[in-house]
Design a protein around this motif. Sequence first.
Motif, PDB file in Angstrom:
ATOM      1  N   GLY A 215       0.806  -1.214   0.000  1.00  0.00           N
ATOM      2  CA  GLY A 215       0.000   0.000   0.000  1.00  0.00           C
ATOM      3  C   GLY A 215       0.841   1.267   0.000  1.00  0.00           C
ATOM      4  N   ASN A 216       2.031   1.202   0.625  1.00  0.00           N
ATOM      5  CA  ASN A 216       2.913   2.371   0.689  1.00  0.00           C
ATOM      6  C   ASN A 216       3.925   2.418  -0.446  1.00  0.00           C
ATOM      7  N   LEU A 217       3.848   1.459  -1.370  1.00  0.00           N
ATOM      8  CA  LEU A 217       4.783   1.351  -2.494  1.00  0.00           C
ATOM      9  C   LEU A 217       6.236   1.273  -2.034  1.00  0.00           C
ATOM     10  N   ARG A 218       6.452   0.632  -0.876  1.00  0.00           N
ATOM     11  CA  ARG A 218       7.819   0.398  -0.392  1.00  0.00           C
ATOM     12  C   ARG A 218       8.256  -0.981  -0.913  1.00  0.00           C
ATOM     13  N   THR A 219       8.490  -1.018  -2.209  1.00  0.00           N
ATOM     14  CA  THR A 219       8.709  -2.292  -2.884  1.00  0.00           C
ATOM     15  C   THR A 219       9.991  -2.981  -2.424  1.00  0.00           C
ATOM     16  N   ALA A 220      11.023  -2.211  -2.113  1.00  0.00           N
ATOM     17  CA  ALA A 220      12.270  -2.822  -1.651  1.00  0.00           C
ATOM     18  C   ALA A 220      12.044  -3.572  -0.340  1.00  0.00           C
ATOM     19  N   LEU A 221      11.281  -2.952   0.577  1.00  0.00           N
ATOM     20  CA  LEU A 221      10.975  -3.626   1.840  1.00  0.00           C
ATOM     21  C   LEU A 221      10.040  -4.808   1.610  1.00  0.00           C
ATOM     22  N   LEU A 222       9.156  -4.673   0.626  1.00  0.00           N
ATOM     23  CA  LEU A 222       8.266  -5.796   0.286  1.00  0.00           C
ATOM     24  C   LEU A 222       9.088  -7.005  -0.166  1.00  0.00           C
ATOM     25  N   PHE A 223      10.069  -6.761  -1.027  1.00  0.00           N
ATOM     26  CA  PHE A 223      10.952  -7.848  -1.449  1.00  0.00           C
ATOM     27  C   PHE A 223      11.749  -8.393  -0.267  1.00  0.00           C
ATOM     28  N   GLY A 224      12.184  -7.479   0.622  1.00  0.00           N
ATOM     29  CA  GLY A 224      12.898  -7.926   1.814  1.00  0.00           C
ATOM     30  C   GLY A 224      12.035  -8.814   2.684  1.00  0.00           C
ATOM     31  N   ASP A 225      10.748  -8.470   2.789  1.00  0.00           N
ATOM     32  CA  ASP A 225       9.798  -9.288   3.530  1.00  0.00           C
ATOM     33  C   ASP A 225       9.702 -10.673   2.910  1.00  0.00           C
ATOM     34  N   LEU A 226       9.650 -10.715   1.587  1.00  0.00           N
ATOM     35  CA  LEU A 226       9.581 -12.010   0.897  1.00  0.00           C
ATOM     36  C   LEU A 226      10.841 -12.833   1.127  1.00  0.00           C
ATOM     37  N   VAL A 227      11.994 -12.171   1.171  1.00  0.00           N
ATOM     38  CA  VAL A 227      13.247 -12.879   1.430  1.00  0.00           C
ATOM     39  C   VAL A 227      13.224 -13.506   2.821  1.00  0.00           C
ATOM     40  N   VAL A 228      12.784 -12.728   3.819  1.00  0.00           N
ATOM     41  CA  VAL A 228      12.714 -13.245   5.189  1.00  0.00           C
ATOM     42  C   VAL A 228      11.704 -14.379   5.279  1.00  0.00           C
ATOM     43  N   LEU A 229      10.573 -14.213   4.620  1.00  0.00           N
ATOM     44  CA  LEU A 229       9.544 -15.253   4.629  1.00  0.00           C
ATOM     45  C   LEU A 229      10.051 -16.542   3.993  1.00  0.00           C
ATOM     46  N   THR A 230      10.769 -16.420   2.887  1.00  0.00           N
ATOM     47  CA  THR A 230      11.341 -17.598   2.233  1.00  0.00           C
ATOM     48  C   THR A 230      12.363 -18.280   3.132  1.00  0.00           C
ATOM     49  N   ALA A 231      13.218 -17.469   3.760  1.00  0.00           N
ATOM     50  CA  ALA A 231      14.225 -18.028   4.666  1.00  0.00           C
ATOM     51  C   ALA A 231      13.571 -18.752   5.836  1.00  0.00           C
ATOM     52  N   LEU A 232      12.505 -18.168   6.385  1.00  0.00           N
ATOM     53  CA  LEU A 232      11.789 -18.798   7.493  1.00  0.00           C
ATOM     54  C   LEU A 232      11.192 -20.134   7.067  1.00  0.00           C
ATOM     55  N   GLY A 233      10.587 -20.157   5.885  1.00  0.00           N
ATOM     56  CA  GLY A 233      10.010 -21.398   5.388  1.00  0.00           C
ATOM     57  C   GLY A 233      11.049 -22.479   5.165  1.00  0.00           C
ATOM     58  N   LEU A 234      12.211 -22.108   4.622  1.00  0.00           N
ATOM     59  CA  LEU A 234      13.277 -23.087   4.389  1.00  0.00           C
ATOM     60  C   LEU A 234      13.829 -23.638   5.703  1.00  0.00           C
ATOM     61  N   VAL A 235      14.011 -22.759   6.686  1.00  0.00           N
ATOM     62  CA  VAL A 235      14.513 -23.204   7.988  1.00  0.00           C
ATOM     63  C   VAL A 235      13.550 -24.198   8.626  1.00  0.00           C
ATOM     64  N   LEU A 236      12.256 -23.895   8.577  1.00  0.00           N
ATOM     65  CA  LEU A 236      11.269 -24.792   9.168  1.00  0.00           C
ATOM     66  C   LEU A 236      11.212 -26.120   8.419  1.00  0.00           C
ATOM     67  N   TYR A 237      11.227 -26.063   7.099  1.00  0.00           N
ATOM     68  CA  TYR A 237      11.139 -27.287   6.302  1.00  0.00           C
ATOM     69  C   TYR A 237      12.318 -28.210   6.570  1.00  0.00           C
ATOM     70  N   TYR A 238      13.524 -27.662   6.470  1.00  0.00           N
ATOM     71  CA  TYR A 238      14.705 -28.493   6.663  1.00  0.00           C
ATOM     72  C   TYR A 238      14.916 -28.842   8.133  1.00  0.00           C
ATOM     73  N   GLY A 239      14.383 -28.017   9.036  1.00  0.00           N
ATOM     74  CA  GLY A 239      14.421 -28.375  10.453  1.00  0.00           C
ATOM     75  C   GLY A 239      13.586 -29.609  10.735  1.00  0.00           C
ATOM     76  N   VAL A 240      12.397 -29.664  10.156  1.00  0.00           N
ATOM     77  CA  VAL A 240      11.548 -30.853  10.309  1.00  0.00           C
ATOM     78  C   VAL A 240      12.210 -32.060   9.661  1.00  0.00           C
ATOM     79  N   GLU A 241      12.835 -31.859   8.499  1.00  0.00           N
ATOM     80  CA  GLU A 241      13.528 -32.966   7.829  1.00  0.00           C
ATOM     81  C   GLU A 241      14.663 -33.501   8.689  1.00  0.00           C
ATOM     82  N   LEU A 242      15.431 -32.611   9.307  1.00  0.00           N
ATOM     83  CA  LEU A 242      16.549 -33.030  10.158  1.00  0.00           C
ATOM     84  C   LEU A 242      16.056 -33.802  11.376  1.00  0.00           C
ATOM     85  N   ILE A 243      14.996 -33.285  12.020  1.00  0.00           N
ATOM     86  CA  ILE A 243      14.427 -33.978  13.176  1.00  0.00           C
ATOM     87  C   ILE A 243      13.918 -35.358  12.762  1.00  0.00           C
TER      88      ILE A 243
END
Length: 240
Positions: free
Chosen positions: A201-229
């Motif tokens: 809504g604020n057209l802060r596209t760089a932060l929007l992409f940064g949010d997506l990067v963090v979200l992707t990293a969080l998803g990968l950590v959780l996925y591979y964490g479950v795989e490791l366990i």
Amino acid sequence: MFTIVVIMIVWELFVRLSDVPQFLLPAPSDVAEAIVDNWEILLRHAGITLIETLIGFVLSVVVGVILAVVMVMWPLAGAAIFPILVASQVIPKVAIAPLMVVWIGTGITTSSLIAFVMAFFPVVINATLGMRSVSSASIDLLRSMRASKWQIFRYLRFPNALPHILSGMQLAVAFAIVGAIVGEFVGSEAGLGYLLIVTQGNLRTALLFGDLVVLTALGLVLYYGVELIGKRLLRHPNNT
């Protein structure tokens, strides 16, 4: 990794050489700068999304395994429950989310429940298939030794189902984070999904992409964490 680096370089060069406005397509360096400048905001919202995802994931595992046990141990109950489970997956979760907001309100509870609704089905299906995939010869052998139904479940069906359950858990944690984001889209004032709406809504596209990067990293950590366990549990001597 090499491919990702090449993509980042090409992306950076394209943005710099073509003078694309940052609100349309920020360069990777702009995204990295936005992450560094707003790391406290991203960390706070990531913590909310993580809590919602974990609550939905844990609920999906507990409820999913219990439902699988019920359907395997009592086939008549399974015949009644399975069509309901299938029907629950046909309904789009985005359509259910506004109803949950009306019934429950906004916040972590709603997002966690949507995460649960999206995540439990893979656990149920995989656990059920694992428990039912035991060979009839193995069951007959235990019955010849006067093993009860629950002893067969404990020493044969459940250990046999563990790899299937763990596969279902990997799918579930990926679906859970998607469900948490959907919940934040429709009824939340915090979380990475909420931040996506705000930055859009604020057209802060760089932060929007940064949010997506963090979200992707969080998803990968959780996925591979479950795989490791899961790998460690399968190697544990008590599971053999």
